[in-house]
Design a protein around this motif. Sequence first.
Motif, PDB file in Angstrom:
ATOM      1  N   SER A   1       4.275   6.914  15.494  1.00  0.00           N
ATOM      2  CA  SER A   1       4.599   7.094  14.070  1.00  0.00           C
ATOM      3  C   SER A   1       4.151   8.438  13.513  1.00  0.00           C
ATOM      4  O   SER A   1       4.604   8.842  12.450  1.00  0.00           O
TER       5      SER A   1
ATOM      6  N   SER B   1       2.166  -1.521  22.254  1.00  0.00           N
ATOM      7  CA  SER B   1       2.815  -1.204  20.976  1.00  0.00           C
ATOM      8  C   SER B   1       2.106   0.012  20.390  1.00  0.00           C
ATOM      9  O   SER B   1       1.177  -0.112  19.597  1.00  0.00           O
TER      10      SER B   1
ATOM     11  N   THR C   1       1.041  -0.611   8.467  1.00  0.00           N
ATOM     12  CA  THR C   1       0.561  -1.250   9.698  1.00  0.00           C
ATOM     13  C   THR C   1      -0.634  -2.160   9.444  1.00  0.00           C
ATOM     14  O   THR C   1      -0.751  -3.198  10.095  1.00  0.00           O
TER      15      THR C   1
ATOM     16  N   SER D   1       1.711   2.252  18.035  1.00  0.00           N
ATOM     17  CA  SER D   1       2.174   2.585  16.688  1.00  0.00           C
ATOM     18  C   SER D   1       1.674   3.945  16.210  1.00  0.00           C
ATOM     19  O   SER D   1       2.439   4.727  15.644  1.00  0.00           O
TER      20      SER D   1
ATOM     21  N   TYR E   1       1.680   5.143   7.138  1.00  0.00           N
ATOM     22  CA  TYR E   1       1.478   4.434   8.412  1.00  0.00           C
ATOM     23  C   TYR E   1       0.343   3.403   8.281  1.00  0.00           C
ATOM     24  O   TYR E   1       0.479   2.248   8.693  1.00  0.00           O
TER      25      TYR E   1
END
Length: 534
Positions: free
Chosen positions: A18, A12, A230, A14, A226
């Motif tokens: 992102s 994942s 997150t 991120s 972000y």
Amino acid sequence: MVFLHMIDLEISNSFYNSLPKDSIEDNYTRQVNNAAYSLATPLSFPKSRLIHISDLATELGFTEKQIQSPEFLNLFTGQHPYPETKSYAMAYAGHQFGNWAGQLGDGRAINLFEIIHNKNRWAFQLKGAGPTPYSRSGDGLAVLRSSIREHLCSEAMHHLGIPTTRSLSLSLSGEEVLRDMLYDGNAAYEKGAIVCRVAPSFIRFGNFELAAATSDTDLLKNLADYTITTFFTDIKSTGKDAYLQFFKKVTDRTLEMIMHWQRVGFVHGVMNTDNMSILGLTIDYGPYGWLEPYDHGWTPNTTDSQFKRYRYGAQPEIGLWNLLQLANSLFPLIKDAAPLQDILDSYKTNYQVQYLELMMNKIGIYHAHNQDRDLIQSLEEHLHLHETDMTIFYRELSKIHIETSLDNAFAIISVAFYNRKHLSDLHKDAWIRWLKDYLARLQFDVEQSVIDNIAFAKARTKKMNAINPKYVLRNYISQLVIEDAEKGDYKLLNQIYTMLQNPYEEQPEYIKWYALRPEWARSKVGCSKLSCSS
Ligand code: AMP
Ligand code: MG
């Protein structure tokens, strides 16, 4: 693309997905603009070899069979990428030793991927696997001695209950690395090594500072949004309010982390803003050290020996200074200095309250009394009178109870004194006076308690020993581990790693490490003095 058979991860990515990527994909040293990261591939290390794997591997669900497989080695020394992932280096800046240093970035850290395991996010990063666009004049490599120190200490800190980045594995790169350890013109080849670090995120204050300093408000907002969505998922608002809540949480976590350092006598050594994690994790284990003689003025970092900016006693204040730099960086998103200042002020107030509470817990007094601040201040003065081992002192203190005679109480604490024979009568008398006040103070606590004296004493010892560790990674212990490992002998490394998994337990089999620092280590390089060369 290499297909992996043994290891199947829930990827994942991120951060990668992102945030903006550097448009240049070649790996050469440069200034990077308007990007949160740049692609970077680990060098090839065909002779690399795993020498220690921490329990984190099992915590993350790797089976014994997977750990033993060549795939594990290849993944965590950067030899094979995980399918459909691209490795990268993060862009950040920072204040080093109080001065603005401009762009820094991951000069020798390469991020592999993020996974989700049991609903938790973990990012994997190799340290020492080769240069990146942020390497400046460095080679992107790391030596065995500093890698052992990072691997052992991050795991030791975790088991002490201190927020920290973790270390999955320690490998020999199989290559030699040239280092001038003392910066005295005597460079020599040393064994190269690679550590695989693991944390929810490696974002630092410096990532925000870079975006702010380059006036890239889009990147700054991207980074903040972000990070909040997150990692700070309990922040439900948006805009200015969300950024303020975010800053407050980072402030609280930073203070919490530093209070833990003060509790166990950990001195980070290089609290530059690029070494401050936005998640309040202890990060970047370089010339750190553990207090042996209790000394607010001590720093292990020879690069900082002139001004001792990052000395033990200054860590809480430096945390605040670093948060001020972060506040300045977040300002363009908030455009209101007053609430930022209020949050910084809350750090100061909370520090006062938490420090008193910490010290009361360390000395095992629990019912507030108006003399507590004086008793603690006086204790700190006494600890500076004559070299006194911090770890041993607090651990032994839990053996003193109201029935203990003054002479016995003094005998109990005196095992923590270095050069016991040279303790002056003046200092002994001073300690006796302090112990008298301390015993009276314990009497006060007992009177407030509903349980009998024996049960009270037992409970108190247990509580004290749960926060005052018996075993810490003393600097000379690391040095002994390193000297053996450099000869290819990893027995001590394994032993010390195991011991440090239960730092609060008595562990009689390791009692030889519960001892004053030996005299030979007093001024030996690696034990009392460490440079940034790593
Ligand atoms: P540190 O003091 O270790 O936190 O490092 C400060 C900066 O120097 C960071 O940007 C590091 O990535 C970079 N750096 C440190 N050592 C090296 C090295 N051997 N090669 C490349 N960059 C390095
Ligand atoms: Mg660093």
